[in-house]
Design an enzyme around this catalytic site. Structure first.
Site, short mmCIF file in Angstrom:
data_model
loop_
_atom_site.label_atom_id
_atom_site.label_comp_id
_atom_site.label_asym_id
_atom_site.label_seq_id
_atom_site.Cartn_x
_atom_site.Cartn_y
_atom_site.Cartn_z
N SER A 50 83.26 29.97 -2.67
CA SER A 50 83.92 30.24 -1.40
C SER A 50 82.89 30.39 -0.29
CB SER A 50 84.76 31.53 -1.49
OG SER A 50 83.93 32.65 -1.75
N TYR A 202 75.09 48.00 1.68
CA TYR A 202 74.97 46.54 1.69
C TYR A 202 73.81 46.12 2.60
CZ TYR A 202 76.28 41.67 2.70
OH TYR A 202 76.26 40.30 2.86
#
Length: 212
Positions: A50, A202
């Site tokens: 994706s 992150y």
């Protein structure tokens, strides 16, 4: 996130991460740089089912390259493979199921891949995750760190001997503008002491990955 980094991230984001930023940068793209054949070259793309990973896999397949898609979800990976083959007419697209957060399995996968394949020209580290609640893997590692940092390091390190057998080998690691909001904190890589914020974790992972 300090005020200075917040401001820098906002300004850079407005200039470079918007459609207007892309359109401005695209004026400097050299079309001839993309007019190349990938026939005879092999590429491994993590997270190739994706987004950026899939778009990259599609572009390489259309130019005749052999593509190895590495994904966690077999069903989504197979669907992406079918779409890439259908659009490119290139059947040299392969699926490998692997969760990058499972460090030992990453090592086992890389070792097996080296035995099964005689060469690899390019490794594209694209996969990543952002888990908002602190999770611990079976190896006792914080999941974001295990996926975004350690898994990338182990995969790359293990595949270097295979890459070195190829002509003009490359390792491409996809980063994120989000890393601009964090400093590299080597004293708390798994966010054991700081307040856990998935977005900031992150960003920290991306900072560390860029410094490996």
């Amino acid at each position: 996130m300090c005020l200075y980094r917040n401001i820098v991230w906002f300004i850079k984001g407005m200039r470079e991460y918007t459609r207007a930023g892309f359109e401005y940068a695209s004026k400097r793209f050299a079309a001839k740089d993309l007019d190349v054949s990938m026939v005879g070259r092999s590429f491994m793309i993590t997270g190739g089912n994706s987004g950026i990973g899939k778009a990259t896999a599609m572009a390489i397949a259309k130019k005749g390259g052999t593509v190895h898609i590495v994904c966690r979800n077999k069903e989504r990976a197979e669907k992406a493979r079918e779409e890439i083959i259908s659009a490119s007419g290139n059947t040299e697209v392969y699926v490998h199921v692997l969760d990058l957060s499972e460090t030992r399995k990453v090592w086992e996968f890389a070792e097996a891949f080296k035995k099964e394949h005689s060469s690899l020209n390019v490794l594209i580290n694209n996969a990543g995750c952002m888990v908002n609640q602190r999770e611990i893997t079976s190896d006792g590692l914080e999941k974001n760190f295990a996926t975004n940092t350690l898994g990338v390091y182990v995969l790359t390190k293990c595949l270097i001997p295979l890459l070195e057998k190829s002509r003009d080998p490359r390792v491409i690691t996809v980063s994120s503008g989000g890393m601009l909001v964090q400093k590299l904190n080597i004293d708390d890589l798994q966010t054991e002491r700081a307040l856990f914020d998935g977005t900031m974790v992150y960003a920290q992972n991306k900072v560390f990955k860029d410094n490996i």
